[in-house]
Design a protein around this motif. Sequence first.
Motif, PDB file in Angstrom:
ATOM      1  N   THR A   1       0.398  -1.515  -0.218  1.00  0.00           N
ATOM      2  CA  THR A   1      -0.027   0.046   0.030  1.00  0.00           C
ATOM      3  C   THR A   1       0.745   1.748   0.455  1.00  0.00           C
ATOM      4  O   THR A   1       1.995   1.423   0.679  1.00  0.00           O
ATOM      5  CB  THR A   1      -1.109   0.259   0.960  1.00  0.00           C
ATOM      6  N   PHE A   2       0.396   2.077  -0.651  1.00  0.00           N
ATOM      7  CA  PHE A   2       0.827   3.592  -0.708  1.00  0.00           C
ATOM      8  C   PHE A   2       0.427   4.463   0.439  1.00  0.00           C
ATOM      9  O   PHE A   2      -0.474   4.795   0.473  1.00  0.00           O
ATOM     10  CB  PHE A   2       1.114   4.684  -2.635  1.00  0.00           C
ATOM     11  N   GLU A   3       0.975   4.769   1.627  1.00  0.00           N
ATOM     12  CA  GLU A   3       1.207   5.909   2.392  1.00  0.00           C
ATOM     13  C   GLU A   3       2.514   7.004   2.695  1.00  0.00           C
ATOM     14  O   GLU A   3       2.599   6.938   1.693  1.00  0.00           O
ATOM     15  CB  GLU A   3       1.761   4.830   4.012  1.00  0.00           C
ATOM     16  N   SER A   4       1.500   8.115   3.214  1.00  0.00           N
ATOM     17  CA  SER A   4       1.889   9.066   3.811  1.00  0.00           C
ATOM     18  C   SER A   4       3.173   9.037   3.655  1.00  0.00           C
ATOM     19  O   SER A   4       4.424  10.152   3.220  1.00  0.00           O
ATOM     20  CB  SER A   4       1.611   9.832   5.115  1.00  0.00           C
ATOM     21  N   LYS A   5       4.020   7.895   4.166  1.00  0.00           N
ATOM     22  CA  LYS A   5       4.783   8.069   5.034  1.00  0.00           C
ATOM     23  C   LYS A   5       5.722   7.571   2.864  1.00  0.00           C
ATOM     24  O   LYS A   5       7.184   8.017   2.994  1.00  0.00           O
ATOM     25  CB  LYS A   5       5.746   6.732   5.069  1.00  0.00           C
TER      26      LYS A   5
END
Length: 463
Positions: free
Chosen positions: A154-158
Amino acid sequence: MMMLQMRWGTILPQHCVLLVTCLLISLEAVPIDIDKTKVQGEPHVEGAKIETPDTGLYYDEYLKQVIDVLETDKHFREKLQTADIEEIKSGKLSKELDLVSHHVRTRLDELKRQEVARLRMLIKAKMDSFQDTGIDHQALLKQFEHLNHQNPDTFESKDLDMLIKAATSDLENYDKTRHDEFKKYEMMKEHERREYLKTLDEEKRREEESKYEEMKKKHGDHPKVNHPGSKDQLKEVWEESDGLDPNDFNPKTFFKLHDVNNDGFLDEQELEALFTKELEKVYDPKNEEDDMVEMEEERLRMREHVMNEIDVNKDRLVTLHEFLKATEKKEFLEPDSWETLDQQQVFTEEELKEFETHILQQENELLKKAEDLQQQKEELQKQHDQLQAQKQELQQVVQQMEQRKQQQGSPLSGPTGELKFQPPGEHQVGNAQNYLAGDQPLPPGHIPVQEAAAGSDHVQIHP
């Protein structure tokens, strides 16, 4: 929306603000108030998609795809318009990713999974090429600095924060890397030239040296090069490239004319395009004495110089205000002369000696590896020969067994392939019955005398 795409489209190999200043955009274009029918070249087509240049980063495609997806989200786009550079660099803007639409997050997740899969394939290919020996695994893992590899799904804010910081850092070092590579290129040229001279006799060596000096002199014999960013240099572009009257030169109009994508900035690519006429005075691809690699280095030097003079806030983009302020300086009207590369010393003798020492070390390492590979080859050949000899011995044994089987006239196995065995005593009795006096075997079709006598009562004789 169109101008948002244009602003993002200013991503260039030299932009350390790839995801920094490109995020800070304006929705309204700077109006053009000149008659572009007088200008040579293709007019700008409203709404036309601007091709984004390659950044030179190994994750260039992933970067562009993330940008394309993010700019489709209205909330995130609005935050970009109010954010400043420090907010973007600090990672504060990355937290806004939690508020984007589900569709955007889903698409970003998919992009990240694809990128992780691509990087894993690259690492596997490197491992295969090195046969998993002597691999620097930490160097391979460096490829993941632009995303969080601990969460591959998943693509997170990090991930956005890491992507911004990685792109900013990598592109800030891009120019320095290019300068270093150019210096190595020039030192290698000189090293090879000197090595070639060592192979010549005294007379031919003098001829080569004379030819070399003649080519240097010919290359240096060119028209005066205007100081990059000076009034004389810009007026020459205005007249020869834009086809306008030099007496009508106007800095504001010049800026708007060369802001190709109408985004209100002169980016690094647009600036470098202004130096083509100056570079053509020095370099011609048809001339043996002119090196096109050196021409690109000269272009880079010119662009860096203009940026240092004009780009006040050091965001690597020139605004109209910065441009007009620069035209008010004395240096714009009365600049110093510009020294081209042929007038400068790219490297020192000490640097060349150090470079040659490094080359020698590399050559020795390659020779050592070649010797090791040769030894491995010889060892493998020896093992191969031994296996071939064992194979031949086994084949001979099998042939001998086949010959013995044929001589004995009895199969080693039954019709179904099972081995046939007889008790030792029974085998001997049966054989004894089949022999006549004198230990001679009976002819085929005859039976022992004992069996004939025992069965005489049952025999009927017919005429």
